[in-house]
Motif scaffolding. Structure first.
Motif, short mmCIF file in Angstrom:
data_model
loop_
_atom_site.label_atom_id
_atom_site.label_comp_id
_atom_site.label_asym_id
_atom_site.label_seq_id
_atom_site.Cartn_x
_atom_site.Cartn_y
_atom_site.Cartn_z
N GLY A 71 3.74 9.88 -15.70
CA GLY A 71 2.49 9.23 -15.34
C GLY A 71 1.68 10.06 -14.35
N ASN A 72 0.41 9.76 -14.30
CA ASN A 72 -0.49 10.42 -13.38
C ASN A 72 -1.47 9.36 -12.87
OD1 ASN A 72 -1.80 12.38 -11.92
ND2 ASN A 72 -2.97 13.16 -13.65
N PRO A 73 -0.97 8.48 -11.97
CA PRO A 73 -1.81 7.35 -11.55
C PRO A 73 -3.02 7.80 -10.73
CG PRO A 73 0.15 7.49 -10.19
CD PRO A 73 0.30 8.50 -11.29
N ARG A 74 -4.10 7.08 -10.91
CA ARG A 74 -5.29 7.31 -10.10
C ARG A 74 -5.02 6.83 -8.69
NH1 ARG A 74 -10.60 5.54 -13.15
NH2 ARG A 74 -10.77 4.61 -11.09
N PHE A 75 -5.80 7.35 -7.75
CA PHE A 75 -5.61 6.96 -6.36
C PHE A 75 -5.81 5.47 -6.17
CE2 PHE A 75 -7.04 6.18 -2.03
CZ PHE A 75 -5.97 6.70 -1.33
N ASP A 76 -6.79 4.88 -6.85
CA ASP A 76 -7.02 3.45 -6.68
C ASP A 76 -5.83 2.63 -7.18
OD1 ASP A 76 -7.76 4.04 -9.37
OD2 ASP A 76 -9.06 2.27 -9.44
N THR A 77 -5.15 3.09 -8.21
CA THR A 77 -3.94 2.40 -8.68
C THR A 77 -2.85 2.48 -7.62
OG1 THR A 77 -4.48 2.89 -10.98
CG2 THR A 77 -2.19 2.29 -10.50
N ILE A 78 -2.66 3.66 -7.05
CA ILE A 78 -1.66 3.84 -6.00
C ILE A 78 -1.98 2.91 -4.82
CG2 ILE A 78 -0.76 5.46 -4.27
CD1 ILE A 78 -1.13 7.66 -6.42
N ALA A 79 -3.24 2.89 -4.41
CA ALA A 79 -3.64 2.05 -3.27
C ALA A 79 -3.41 0.57 -3.57
CB ALA A 79 -5.10 2.31 -2.93
N LYS A 80 -3.70 0.14 -4.79
CA LYS A 80 -3.50 -1.26 -5.15
C LYS A 80 -2.01 -1.62 -5.17
CE LYS A 80 -7.63 -1.69 -8.02
NZ LYS A 80 -8.11 -1.83 -9.41
N VAL A 81 -1.18 -0.73 -5.66
CA VAL A 81 0.26 -1.00 -5.71
C VAL A 81 0.82 -1.03 -4.29
CG1 VAL A 81 2.51 -0.10 -6.46
CG2 VAL A 81 0.57 -0.08 -8.03
N VAL A 82 0.40 -0.09 -3.46
CA VAL A 82 0.84 -0.08 -2.06
C VAL A 82 0.47 -1.41 -1.40
CG1 VAL A 82 0.44 0.98 0.21
CG2 VAL A 82 0.88 2.42 -1.78
N GLY A 83 -0.75 -1.87 -1.62
CA GLY A 83 -1.19 -3.15 -1.07
C GLY A 83 -0.39 -4.32 -1.61
N ALA A 84 -0.11 -4.31 -2.91
CA ALA A 84 0.67 -5.38 -3.53
C ALA A 84 2.09 -5.43 -2.97
CB ALA A 84 0.70 -5.22 -5.04
N LEU A 85 2.57 -4.29 -2.49
CA LEU A 85 3.90 -4.23 -1.88
C LEU A 85 3.87 -4.63 -0.41
CD1 LEU A 85 5.16 -0.95 -3.56
CD2 LEU A 85 6.12 -3.25 -3.90
N GLY A 86 2.69 -4.99 0.09
CA GLY A 86 2.56 -5.43 1.47
C GLY A 86 2.45 -4.29 2.46
N CYS A 87 1.99 -3.14 1.99
CA CYS A 87 1.90 -1.95 2.85
C CYS A 87 0.45 -1.46 2.89
CB CYS A 87 2.79 -0.84 2.32
SG CYS A 87 4.53 -1.26 2.20
N LYS A 88 0.20 -0.50 3.77
CA LYS A 88 -1.11 0.13 3.88
C LYS A 88 -0.93 1.64 3.83
CE LYS A 88 -2.88 -3.18 7.24
NZ LYS A 88 -3.45 -3.30 8.58
N LEU A 89 -1.93 2.32 3.28
CA LEU A 89 -1.96 3.78 3.34
C LEU A 89 -2.68 4.16 4.62
CD1 LEU A 89 -2.92 4.69 -0.33
CD2 LEU A 89 -0.72 5.02 0.78
N ILE A 90 -2.04 4.97 5.45
CA ILE A 90 -2.61 5.38 6.73
C ILE A 90 -2.47 6.89 6.87
CG2 ILE A 90 -2.39 5.20 9.24
CD1 ILE A 90 -1.26 2.39 8.81
N VAL A 91 -3.53 7.53 7.28
CA VAL A 91 -3.50 8.96 7.54
C VAL A 91 -3.38 9.14 9.05
CG1 VAL A 91 -4.79 11.12 7.35
CG2 VAL A 91 -4.95 9.41 5.53
N SER A 92 -2.43 9.97 9.45
CA SER A 92 -2.27 10.20 10.89
C SER A 92 -2.18 11.67 11.19
CB SER A 92 -1.05 9.49 11.43
OG SER A 92 0.13 10.01 10.86
#
Length: 92
Positions: A71-92
């Motif tokens: 697979g080659n998921p789009r960034f928006d798919t990754i972000a939605k799955v991360v959110g559905a898992l109760g997490c956030k994407l954070i850049v530090s």
């Protein structure tokens, strides 16, 4: 005496939201996108692929395909799955 060796399946040990966060955080720290996508697949299976797909607003089939080894998921798919898992994407 013979020993029985069984496969270790991390998804059976991702019981809480905190377990999922720690797992994804550890995997993200490697910096390898393919490893993170694989970790998302494991976490989604642990929490129920149908439910995660529903919360992410995608079909179960497309989620399996996006998170597959090929697979080659789009960034928006990754972000939605991360959110559905109760997490956030954070850049530090």
């Amino acid at each position: 005496m013979s020993e029985t060796i069984t496969d270790f399946n991390i998804d059976k040990h991702l019981e809480t939201g905190e377990d999922v966060k720690q797992f994804l955080r550890a995997t993200a720290s490697t910096g390898e996108p393919s490893e993170f996508i694989h970790a998302l697949s494991i976490a989604a299976r642990a929490k129920g692929m149908t439910e995660i797909a529903k919360q992410a607003g995608v079909t179960r089939t497309s989620l399996y395909k996006s998170l597959s080894e090929d697979g080659n998921p789009r960034f928006d798919t990754i972000a939605k799955v991360v959110g559905a898992l109760g997490c956030k994407l954070i850049v530090s």
